[in-house]
Design an enzyme around this catalytic site. Structure first.
Site, short mmCIF file in Angstrom:
data_model
loop_
_atom_site.label_atom_id
_atom_site.label_comp_id
_atom_site.label_asym_id
_atom_site.label_seq_id
_atom_site.Cartn_x
_atom_site.Cartn_y
_atom_site.Cartn_z
N TYR A 42 -14.75 9.35 -8.97
CA TYR A 42 -14.37 8.23 -8.10
C TYR A 42 -12.91 7.85 -8.33
O TYR A 42 -12.16 7.60 -7.38
CB TYR A 42 -15.27 7.02 -8.36
N PRO A 95 -3.38 -2.54 -7.75
CA PRO A 95 -4.78 -2.97 -7.68
C PRO A 95 -5.72 -1.78 -7.76
O PRO A 95 -5.61 -0.84 -6.98
CB PRO A 95 -4.87 -3.65 -6.30
N SER A 124 -7.41 -6.74 -7.78
CA SER A 124 -8.07 -6.23 -6.57
C SER A 124 -9.15 -7.15 -6.03
O SER A 124 -9.89 -7.78 -6.79
CB SER A 124 -8.69 -4.87 -6.88
N GLN A 146 -4.41 -8.89 -4.58
CA GLN A 146 -4.54 -7.92 -3.47
C GLN A 146 -5.70 -8.31 -2.60
O GLN A 146 -6.84 -8.45 -3.06
CB GLN A 146 -4.73 -6.50 -4.03
N TYR A 148 -8.27 -7.58 0.51
CA TYR A 148 -8.91 -6.78 1.56
C TYR A 148 -9.37 -7.76 2.62
O TYR A 148 -10.14 -8.68 2.32
CB TYR A 148 -10.11 -6.00 1.00
N THR A 174 -3.69 -5.16 1.79
CA THR A 174 -3.80 -3.70 1.90
C THR A 174 -4.20 -3.33 3.33
O THR A 174 -5.24 -3.77 3.84
CB THR A 174 -4.83 -3.17 0.89
N ARG A 183 -14.28 10.94 1.24
CA ARG A 183 -13.98 11.45 -0.11
C ARG A 183 -15.04 12.46 -0.54
O ARG A 183 -16.18 12.09 -0.86
CB ARG A 183 -13.87 10.30 -1.10
N LYS A 257 0.72 -3.57 1.98
CA LYS A 257 0.57 -2.34 1.18
C LYS A 257 -0.02 -1.23 2.05
O LYS A 257 -1.07 -1.42 2.68
CB LYS A 257 -0.35 -2.61 -0.01
N HIS A 281 -2.21 5.01 -0.88
CA HIS A 281 -3.43 4.65 -1.62
C HIS A 281 -3.78 5.76 -2.62
O HIS A 281 -4.95 6.06 -2.86
CB HIS A 281 -4.59 4.41 -0.64
N ARG A 284 -6.11 8.60 -1.28
CA ARG A 284 -7.56 8.38 -1.18
C ARG A 284 -8.04 8.09 0.23
O ARG A 284 -9.23 7.98 0.47
CB ARG A 284 -7.96 7.22 -2.10
N ASP A 311 4.10 3.15 -4.49
CA ASP A 311 3.18 3.77 -5.44
C ASP A 311 2.65 5.05 -4.84
O ASP A 311 2.98 5.41 -3.71
CB ASP A 311 2.05 2.81 -5.86
N ARG A 315 4.01 9.17 -12.27
CA ARG A 315 3.38 9.63 -13.52
C ARG A 315 4.29 9.52 -14.72
O ARG A 315 3.82 9.40 -15.85
CB ARG A 315 2.96 11.12 -13.38
N ARG A 335 -3.82 5.35 -11.24
CA ARG A 335 -4.63 6.17 -12.15
C ARG A 335 -4.09 6.23 -13.57
O ARG A 335 -4.89 6.27 -14.51
CB ARG A 335 -4.81 7.57 -11.58
C1 FNR Z 1 -7.26 2.26 -5.96
N1 FNR Z 1 -6.36 1.64 -5.09
C2 FNR Z 1 -6.65 0.40 -4.56
N2 FNR Z 1 -5.77 -0.22 -3.74
C3 FNR Z 1 -6.02 -1.45 -3.25
O1 FNR Z 1 -5.19 -1.99 -2.50
N3 FNR Z 1 -7.18 -2.10 -3.59
C4 FNR Z 1 -8.12 -1.54 -4.39
O2 FNR Z 1 -9.14 -2.14 -4.68
C5 FNR Z 1 -7.87 -0.24 -4.88
N4 FNR Z 1 -8.79 0.39 -5.67
C6 FNR Z 1 -8.49 1.61 -6.23
C7 FNR Z 1 -9.41 2.22 -7.08
C8 FNR Z 1 -9.11 3.42 -7.71
C9 FNR Z 1 -10.09 4.03 -8.64
C10 FNR Z 1 -7.83 4.03 -7.48
C11 FNR Z 1 -7.45 5.31 -8.17
C12 FNR Z 1 -6.95 3.45 -6.61
C13 FNR Z 1 -5.05 2.26 -4.80
C14 FNR Z 1 -4.01 1.82 -5.82
O3 FNR Z 1 -3.68 0.47 -5.66
C15 FNR Z 1 -2.71 2.64 -5.70
O4 FNR Z 1 -2.24 2.59 -4.36
C16 FNR Z 1 -2.87 4.09 -6.12
O5 FNR Z 1 -3.74 4.22 -7.21
C17 FNR Z 1 -1.52 4.65 -6.51
O6 FNR Z 1 -1.58 6.00 -6.74
P1 FNR Z 1 -1.73 6.66 -8.20
O7 FNR Z 1 -0.78 5.93 -9.14
O8 FNR Z 1 -3.15 6.50 -8.60
O9 FNR Z 1 -1.32 8.07 -7.93
#
Ligand code: FNR
Length: 384
Positions: A42, A95, A124, A146, A148, A174, A183, A257, A281, A284, A311, A315, A335
Site C-alpha cells: 500500500y 501528508p 492527512s 491536508q 480531502y 489535495t 493500484r 496540492k 501524489h 499513486r 514532492d 530521496r 515514503r
Molecule cells: C500519500 N499521499 C497522500 N497525499 C495526500 O494529500 N493525502 C494523503 O492522505 C496521502 N496519503 C498517502 C499515503 C501513502 C502511503 C503515500 C505513500 C502517499 C501522497 C503524499 O502526500 C506525497 O504526495 C507523496 O508521498 C510524495 O511522493 P514520495 O515522496 O512518496 O515519492
C-alpha cells in the site's frame, strides 16, 4: 544561521554506520521485512504500471548539478520561511494517511519526530489519529492540515474549523485524489482498502458532523463508519469555482496540492490560493503522468509570486538541491519517512529527517552554495 546549517562533515558522518539503514533503498528493504506484505505494498505502490513512480526518479536522475569551486561557503543557511511557517531546512513531511498500518504509534510517532526536529508536518485527512491529538503531541511545532474535500460540505467545513482551532498554520487542499487511483498491488492483495475496515478515518469518527450522519456511533459499528466514509469520499464533480467557497471559509493560507500544469497554477491563483504543490501524489493516482520535477519549471513560471512546493520522488539531499534550483521554495517527502516510521517509529523518522538534512547541507557545501536561497538554474547542467 540555522542549527542544521551548522552541521559539519563529521556530524553528517556520525549519522551513518549506526543502527539505522543508510540511503532510501536500504530503508525500504528493511521496511519490507517488518511490515505486513499488504501494508508494505500500500505504501510502496503506485497507479497501474507504476510508470509515474519511475518517471519521478528518472526526472531527478536526468538533471545534474554543476558544482562551483572556492566560494568560501564554510557555513550554510538551510532555513526557510514559507507562508509564515519557519523551518530549519526546506523539507516538509507530506501528508501520508493510515499510518496505523505502518506502526502502532502511527501519526503520534511522526508528530513527535517532526516536533523534535522542527520539521513542518502536513497532517492527512486520512490519518488514523484525530488532528487534535496530533496537535497536542506537537506543542508549538509547525503543522499544516491536508484537506480531502469529501462530498459533504458540512463535514468539510467542520474539518477546517477543527484545524483552525488546533493550531494548524495552513490548509493544503489535495486536488488529485477526488477518487482513489487504480493500484494494481492493492487489487492483487484482495483489494486492500484500509478505510473499509475503519482504518484511516479518525478525522471523521472524531467529527461531530460526520457522526451525525451515522445511524450507530463508530464505537458500536466501525464497519458502518468505514462504509459511510467510502461513500462520502469520491467527489469528482468538484470544480475550481467551488474552491472559492473554501477561500471564503478560512483566512489561513491555502495551498493546492497536485498542480502539474501552468493552467492549473493560474486557476489556483485566480481562486485565491496562496501556494501550489507540484505533485503527482508519489505516482499513486495517474499511471503514465508527467514527473513532478518535469512539471515544476512550467508551474514556477506561471505561479508568479505564489509559493511553490514540490514532492514526488525526493530521496536524497541532491534531489532537494535540484528541486530548489528549479524554483521550488521547499520540498515534501512521503515514503522516505514512512519507511523510517516502519523501521524505527519516532526515532526512525528523526533519523531520516536528520540524514536528509545533513546530506543536503553537505551537498550545498560541495556545490559551492552558502544557503538554499542562493540556488538557481546556474547550479544545474543540461544533459541529453
Ligand atoms: C500519500 N499521499 C497522500 N497525499 C495526500 O494529500 N493525502 C494523503 O492522505 C496521502 N496519503 C498517502 C499515503 C501513502 C502511503 C503515500 C505513500 C502517499 C501522497 C503524499 O502526500 C506525497 O504526495 C507523496 O508521498 C510524495 O511522493 P514520495 O515522496 O512518496 O515519492
Amino acid at each position: 544561521m540555522s542549527e542544521s546549517g551548522e552541521q559539519t562533515l563529521a556530524q553528517a558522518y556520525a549519522l551513518g554506520g549506526g543502527q539505522w539503514p543508510v540511503g532510501y533503498d536500504e530503508w525500504e528493504a528493511k521496511a519490507r521485512e517488518v511490515l505486513e506484505p499488504a501494508a508494505f505494498d500500500y505504501v510502496a505502490g503506485g497507479a497501474g504500471t507504476e510508470a509515474t513512480m519511475r518517471a519521478n526518479l528518472e526526472a531527478f536522475y536526468r538533471r545534474r548539478l554543476r558544482p562551483r569551486m572556492l566560494r568560501g561557503n564554510a557555513t550554510r543557511d538551510l532555513g526557510v520561511e514559507v507562508l509564515g511557517t519557519r523551518a530549519p531546512a526546506p523539507i516538509w513531511l507530506a501528508p501520508v494517511g493510515v499510518q496505523s498500518i505502518i506502526h502502532d504509534e502511527a501519526e503520534l510517532a511522526v508528530a513527535r519526530a517532526a516536533a523534535a526536529t522542527g520539521t513542518p508536518l502536513v497532517v492527512s485527512t486520512a490519518a488514523s489519529t484525530p488532528m487534535e491529538d496530533i496537535a497536542a503531541a506537537m506543542g508549538d511545532s509547525p503543522r499544516w492540515y491536508q484537506l480531502y474535500w469529501v462530498n459533504d460540505r458540512e463535514v468539510v467545513e467542520s474539518l477546517v474549523r477543527r484545524a483552525e482551532a488546533s493550531g494548524y498554520g495552513a490548509i493544503v487542499l489535495t486536488l488529485d485524489t477526488l477518487h482513489i487511483g487504480w493500484r494494481d498491488r492493492d487489487l492483487r492483495n484482495s483489494a486492500f482498502l484500509p478505510f473499509l475496515a475503519g482504518k484511516g478515518i479518525a478525522q471523521f469518527t472524531s467529527d461531530p458532523v460526520f457522526r451525525s450522519r451515522l445511524a450507530e456511533p463508530p464505537e458500536e459499528n466501525l464497519m458502518l463508519a468505514g462504509a459511510t466514509w467510502v461513500r462520502m469520499f469520491p467527489n469528482l464533480a468538484l470544480t475550481w469555482e467551488d474552491t472559492r467557497w473554501l477561500r471564503g471559509l478560512t483566512t489561513l493560507p491555502l495551498l493546492a496540492k497536485g498542480v502539474l500544469s501552468a493552467e492549473d497554477a493560474n486557476a489556483a491563483r485566480d481562486a485565491g490560493f496562496d501556494g501550489v504543490i507540484v505533485s503527482n501524489h508519489g505516482g499513486r493516482q495517474v499511471d503514465g503522468a508527467i514527473a513532478a520535477l518535469d512539471a515544476l519549471p512550467d508551474v514556477r513560471g506561471a505561479a508568479g509570486g505564489m509559493t511553490v512546493l514540490m514532492d514526488s520522488g525526493v530521496r536524497r539531499g541532491s534531489d532537494v538541491v535540484k528541486a530548489l534550483a528549479l524554483g521550488a521554495d521547499a520540498v515534501m517527502i512521503g515514503r522516505p519517512y514512512a519507511w523510517g516510521l516502519a523501521v524505527g517509529g519516532q526515532a526512525g523518522v528523526e533519523d531520516v529527517i536528520r540524514a536528509l538534512t545533513a546530506e543536503l547541507d553537505l551537498t550545498l557545501a560541495l556545490v559551492g552554495a552558502a544557503g538554499v536561497a542562493e540556488l538557481d538554474e546556474g547550479f544545474l547542467a543540461e544533459v541529453p
